[in-house]
Every structure is written in structure tokens, then in C-alpha cells.
Design a protein around this motif. Structure first.
Motif, PDB file in Angstrom:
ATOM      1  N   ASP A  90      12.587  32.682   9.888  1.00  0.00           N
ATOM      2  CA  ASP A  90      11.823  31.465   9.651  1.00  0.00           C
ATOM      3  C   ASP A  90      10.739  31.333  10.719  1.00  0.00           C
ATOM      4  O   ASP A  90      10.604  32.181  11.612  1.00  0.00           O
ATOM      5  CB  ASP A  90      12.736  30.243   9.622  1.00  0.00           C
ATOM      6  CG  ASP A  90      13.437  29.979  10.958  1.00  0.00           C
ATOM      7  OD1 ASP A  90      13.004  30.506  12.000  1.00  0.00           O
ATOM      8  OD2 ASP A  90      14.436  29.237  10.956  1.00  0.00           O
ATOM      9  N   ALA A  92      10.203  29.299  13.328  1.00  0.00           N
ATOM     10  CA  ALA A  92      10.593  29.159  14.732  1.00  0.00           C
ATOM     11  C   ALA A  92      11.111  30.475  15.301  1.00  0.00           C
ATOM     12  O   ALA A  92      10.750  30.878  16.414  1.00  0.00           O
ATOM     13  CB  ALA A  92      11.644  28.066  14.874  1.00  0.00           C
ATOM     14  N   ASP A  93      11.970  31.169  14.550  1.00  0.00           N
ATOM     15  CA  ASP A  93      12.469  32.466  15.005  1.00  0.00           C
ATOM     16  C   ASP A  93      11.333  33.474  15.147  1.00  0.00           C
ATOM     17  O   ASP A  93      11.335  34.314  16.057  1.00  0.00           O
ATOM     18  CB  ASP A  93      13.510  33.007  14.026  1.00  0.00           C
ATOM     19  CG  ASP A  93      14.851  32.298  14.158  1.00  0.00           C
ATOM     20  OD1 ASP A  93      15.153  31.822  15.264  1.00  0.00           O
ATOM     21  OD2 ASP A  93      15.576  32.202  13.151  1.00  0.00           O
ATOM     22  N   LEU A 143       6.630  25.585  17.836  1.00  0.00           N
ATOM     23  CA  LEU A 143       8.073  25.364  17.872  1.00  0.00           C
ATOM     24  C   LEU A 143       8.411  23.881  17.744  1.00  0.00           C
ATOM     25  O   LEU A 143       9.373  23.505  17.050  1.00  0.00           O
ATOM     26  CB  LEU A 143       8.651  25.923  19.174  1.00  0.00           C
ATOM     27  CG  LEU A 143       8.771  27.449  19.249  1.00  0.00           C
ATOM     28  CD1 LEU A 143       9.138  27.886  20.666  1.00  0.00           C
ATOM     29  CD2 LEU A 143       9.804  27.955  18.250  1.00  0.00           C
ATOM     30  N   ASP A 144       7.631  23.033  18.401  1.00  0.00           N
ATOM     31  CA  ASP A 144       7.831  21.590  18.250  1.00  0.00           C
ATOM     32  C   ASP A 144       7.680  21.172  16.793  1.00  0.00           C
ATOM     33  O   ASP A 144       8.474  20.392  16.252  1.00  0.00           O
ATOM     34  CB  ASP A 144       6.820  20.825  19.112  1.00  0.00           C
ATOM     35  CG  ASP A 144       7.243  20.736  20.570  1.00  0.00           C
ATOM     36  OD1 ASP A 144       8.453  20.798  20.835  1.00  0.00           O
ATOM     37  OD2 ASP A 144       6.367  20.603  21.441  1.00  0.00           O
ATOM     38  N   GLN A 145       6.637  21.683  16.166  1.00  0.00           N
ATOM     39  CA  GLN A 145       6.352  21.322  14.778  1.00  0.00           C
ATOM     40  C   GLN A 145       7.446  21.844  13.844  1.00  0.00           C
ATOM     41  O   GLN A 145       7.845  21.160  12.894  1.00  0.00           O
ATOM     42  CB  GLN A 145       4.998  21.891  14.367  1.00  0.00           C
ATOM     43  CG  GLN A 145       4.548  21.541  12.956  1.00  0.00           C
ATOM     44  CD  GLN A 145       4.255  20.061  12.804  1.00  0.00           C
ATOM     45  OE1 GLN A 145       3.745  19.432  13.728  1.00  0.00           O
ATOM     46  NE2 GLN A 145       4.584  19.493  11.645  1.00  0.00           N
ATOM     47  N   ALA A 146       7.933  23.060  14.116  1.00  0.00           N
ATOM     48  CA  ALA A 146       8.897  23.694  13.219  1.00  0.00           C
ATOM     49  C   ALA A 146      10.305  23.141  13.370  1.00  0.00           C
ATOM     50  O   ALA A 146      11.107  23.222  12.425  1.00  0.00           O
ATOM     51  CB  ALA A 146       8.914  25.205  13.471  1.00  0.00           C
ATOM     52  N   THR A 147      10.633  22.590  14.524  1.00  0.00           N
ATOM     53  CA  THR A 147      12.014  22.161  14.768  1.00  0.00           C
ATOM     54  C   THR A 147      12.186  20.656  14.900  1.00  0.00           C
ATOM     55  O   THR A 147      13.312  20.174  14.952  1.00  0.00           O
ATOM     56  CB  THR A 147      12.553  22.813  16.055  1.00  0.00           C
ATOM     57  OG1 THR A 147      11.726  22.432  17.170  1.00  0.00           O
ATOM     58  CG2 THR A 147      12.559  24.328  15.931  1.00  0.00           C
ATOM     59  N   SER A 148      11.076  19.921  14.961  1.00  0.00           N
ATOM     60  CA  SER A 148      11.171  18.478  15.155  1.00  0.00           C
ATOM     61  C   SER A 148      10.696  17.747  13.907  1.00  0.00           C
ATOM     62  O   SER A 148       9.698  18.140  13.291  1.00  0.00           O
ATOM     63  CB  SER A 148      10.319  18.040  16.355  1.00  0.00           C
ATOM     64  OG  SER A 148      10.315  16.630  16.477  1.00  0.00           O
ATOM     65  N   TYR A 277      14.941  25.338  22.056  1.00  0.00           N
ATOM     66  CA  TYR A 277      14.749  25.044  20.634  1.00  0.00           C
ATOM     67  C   TYR A 277      15.866  25.624  19.758  1.00  0.00           C
ATOM     68  O   TYR A 277      15.831  25.446  18.534  1.00  0.00           O
ATOM     69  CB  TYR A 277      13.398  25.587  20.167  1.00  0.00           C
ATOM     70  CG  TYR A 277      12.224  24.853  20.763  1.00  0.00           C
ATOM     71  CD1 TYR A 277      11.779  23.647  20.218  1.00  0.00           C
ATOM     72  CD2 TYR A 277      11.571  25.340  21.881  1.00  0.00           C
ATOM     73  CE1 TYR A 277      10.717  22.963  20.765  1.00  0.00           C
ATOM     74  CE2 TYR A 277      10.483  24.658  22.438  1.00  0.00           C
ATOM     75  CZ  TYR A 277      10.077  23.472  21.874  1.00  0.00           C
ATOM     76  OH  TYR A 277       9.011  22.786  22.426  1.00  0.00           O
ATOM     77  N   ASP A 278      16.820  26.346  20.393  1.00  0.00           N
ATOM     78  CA  ASP A 278      17.945  26.945  19.673  1.00  0.00           C
ATOM     79  C   ASP A 278      17.460  27.843  18.535  1.00  0.00           C
ATOM     80  O   ASP A 278      17.963  27.792  17.414  1.00  0.00           O
ATOM     81  CB  ASP A 278      18.876  25.856  19.127  1.00  0.00           C
ATOM     82  CG  ASP A 278      20.217  26.425  18.687  1.00  0.00           C
ATOM     83  OD1 ASP A 278      20.600  27.492  19.211  1.00  0.00           O
ATOM     84  OD2 ASP A 278      20.875  25.821  17.827  1.00  0.00           O
ATOM     85  N   ARG A 279      16.489  28.673  18.841  1.00  0.00           N
ATOM     86  CA  ARG A 279      15.945  29.631  17.882  1.00  0.00           C
ATOM     87  C   ARG A 279      15.753  30.979  18.575  1.00  0.00           C
ATOM     88  O   ARG A 279      15.190  31.035  19.671  1.00  0.00           O
ATOM     89  CB  ARG A 279      14.584  29.175  17.330  1.00  0.00           C
ATOM     90  CG  ARG A 279      14.643  27.959  16.435  1.00  0.00           C
ATOM     91  CD  ARG A 279      15.343  28.269  15.113  1.00  0.00           C
ATOM     92  NE  ARG A 279      15.171  27.193  14.159  1.00  0.00           N
ATOM     93  CZ  ARG A 279      15.902  26.096  14.119  1.00  0.00           C
ATOM     94  NH1 ARG A 279      16.862  25.927  15.002  1.00  0.00           N
ATOM     95  NH2 ARG A 279      15.684  25.168  13.203  1.00  0.00           N
TER      96      ARG A 279
END
Length: 307
Positions: A90, A92-93, A143-148, A277-279
Motif C-alpha cells: 500500500d 504507506a509501506d 505517511l501522515d496523509q496515508a495513515t491519518s 507510523y507502524d508501516r
């Protein structure tokens, strides 16, 4: 070539000293944290102020930076394509993996490599600033956009680089150099003295981590880890070399600097971001370990071919 080998030997001896002190229980993991924090928050920013203030940065920040950027773009782009089409990661990864493939350890290892192998600490500044001012903020914004569920504020994105001590120190040194002024002795001399701690503190801390830190276990997909390692240690430096030689006409000394610095291993702070971000945590951990173990032999080959 003899001077370059002596530079590598100096680095290895100091790292070995850190490992020995850890083995003898003179230093422990808490000492490693103290050394790393001292280098990161105090000594390295002071070093960048004095080095850049005393250097004509106009040449370093032109063609050298462009060649380095080409290597970063190619390595990260190849990974992004493979991650989306082959590994089915995905967003973030994919960002974390791209950072593993192209974000070099310009702080902890780049400064000592530049100081003792290339002979000029200022040569690491373009890579350092490009990563701190462009790559890292851009990656963290994605990463902020993808996980938040809520997008980050504009001020958070803009101010993020200015909250990094190395960035602040580099920008101050860059401003002094471009202004053509000379730091007065009461300012320059203490900064120079404190900055002298940066490289030995980093190397000692790294030696402690090698002796006491946990080794990574199995987890990352071998194919993905192999691709990241090849991109980081082969594709990125070869592309930077080719761009520097054929597109930007760098001389032999600049080519050596650009190629060696592009072959630095994946930066440890990528693991920090992955954890935050745990990714891509396992991929980041193993990529840092593998690239760090293989980077020195790769740089030996580069120096043997180019020095």
C-alpha cells in the motif's frame, strides 16, 4: 589510495574501540544513547556551522547536488514501481520501502566517511540538506496523509525540517558562507571545539550498538529486501556516478565524493519513522542491517575504482 585506506582504517578502529568498551562493560546501551544524543543535538550541528561557514559552498551545492539527486530519484522510482506492481504494497509501506532504497545515513556515517575517506566534511552537506529539507518532509507528509484520517496542518509540514538540529546548524553555516562573513573567534572557537566531538561520538556509539544491539531476525520478504539492497548499494551510486560524469561533468574528486556518499547504507531514522507510523517496520529494520553490513565493502570497491 593509501590516504583513503587510512581513512577507512581510522573509522574501523574507532568503531572497534566502541565495541571493545561495550564488551568490557565500560559503556552500555545507555551510554550509546547519551553519545548519540550528544552528537545529534549538539556536536553535529556545531560541526556543520563551522565547516560550512569556512567553505565556499557554491560549487558543492550545484552539480554535486544534482548528481546525487538523480541517484535518489532513480533508486526510489524503481522501488515504487516494483512495490506497487510486484509486491502489492500500500502507499504507506511503499513510502517506507522507497526511503530504505534511497535515503542514506548521511549523519551518523556520512560525516565520518566525508571527514576521513573523502577529506572534506562539507561534501556531505548537499546530501544531508536534500534529505532533511526535501525528502524527509515529503515522505512524512505522505505517511501522515496515508495513515491519518485528518491531513496534517501546513505549519506542521513547513516547520518539520526546522525542528531538526542538523538542519538548523547546516542552514546557519550555509547562511554565514553565502554572506561572506567570518565568525568571530569567541563564537567560532567554542563551536569548533564542540563540533570536534561529533565524529568520534558517532563512531563509538555505532560500535556499542554493534556489540550490544539486537540483530534483526527473519521477517522481510527476501526478494523485496534483496531489491532494496541492490538499489541502495549498487543502483543509486552507479546512477549518481553516471549522472555526475556524463551529465554534469564532475571532476574525479567530486565524482568520488558523490559516488561514495550515494553508497552509504540506509539511515537508521527510517526505522524510527516506520515504527512511528507502524508501516514497513520489518523491511526497514532488515534493510538498515543488511545495507550497513555491506556498505563498507561496496565503498572499498568504489574507492579502488575511482580514487
Amino acid at each position: 589510495m593509501q590516504g583513503v585506506l587510512a581513512g577507512f582504517a581510522t573509522i574501523i578502529v574507532v568503531i572497534g574501540l566502541g565495541a571493545l568498551l561495550a564488551h568490557l562493560k565500560v559503556l552500555d546501551l545507555a551510554s550509546q544513547v547519551v553519545l548519540s544524543r550528544l552528537a545529534f543535538f549538539v556536536a553535529s550541528p556545531a560541526l556543520m556551522v563551522t565547516v560550512l561557514a569556512d567553505t565556499d559552498v557554491t560549487e558543492v551545492f550545484s552539480r554535486n547536488l544534482a548528481a546525487t539527486a538523480v541517484g535518489v530519484l532513480v533508486a526510489s522510482a524503481v522501488y515504487v514501481v516494483a512495490a506497487r506492481l510486484v509486491f502489492r504494497r500500500d502507499l504507506a509501506d511503499t513510502v517506507v520501502g522507497a526511503l530504505c532504497a534511497a535515503y542514506v545515513n548521511a549523519g551518523n556515517l556520512g560525516l565520518p566517511i566525508a571527514a576521513y575517506v573523502i577529506g572534506d566534511v562539507a561534501l556531505v552537506a548537499p546530501t544531508l540538506l536534500m534529505q532533511l529539507l526535501v525528502l524527509q518532509p515529503l515522505a512524512l507528509a505522505v505517511l501522515d496523509q496515508a495513515t491519518s484520517p485528518q491531513p496534517p496542518s501546513a505549519w506542521r509540514l513547513i516547520s518539520r525540517p526546522l525542528r531538526t538540529p542538523l538542519t538548523v546548524g547546516s542552514l546557519i553555516g550555509l547562511a554565514v558562507s553565502l554572506a561572506g562573513v567570518e565568525l568571530p573567534a569567541p563564537i567560532h572557537d567554542p563551536l569548533d571545539l564542540v563540533g570536534g566531538m561529533a565524529v568520534p561520538a558517532m563512531l563509538l556509539a555505532y560500535g556499542v550498538s554493534l556489540r550490544l544491539g539486537p540483530l534483526p531476525g527473519r521477517g522481510a520478504a527476501p526478494a523485496e529486501l534483496g531489491l532494496i539492497s541492490v538499489l541502495k548499494l549498487v543502483v543509486q551510486p552507479v546512477t549518481a556516478y553516471a549522472a555526475g560524469r556524463f551529465l554534469f561533468g564532475l571532476d574525479s574528486e567530486a565524482l568520488l565524493a558523490v559516488t561514495v556518499l550515494s553508497a552509504l547504507p540506509t539511515a537508521q531514522n527510517i526505522f524510527v519513522h516506520a515504527t512511528r507510523y507502524d508501516r514497513g517496520v520489518i523491511v526497514a529494520r532488515d534493510a538498515i542491517f543488511v545495507s550497513t553490513m555491506l556498505a563498507v565493502p561496496v565503498m572499498f570497491v568504489i574507492v579502488a575504482l575511482l580514487a
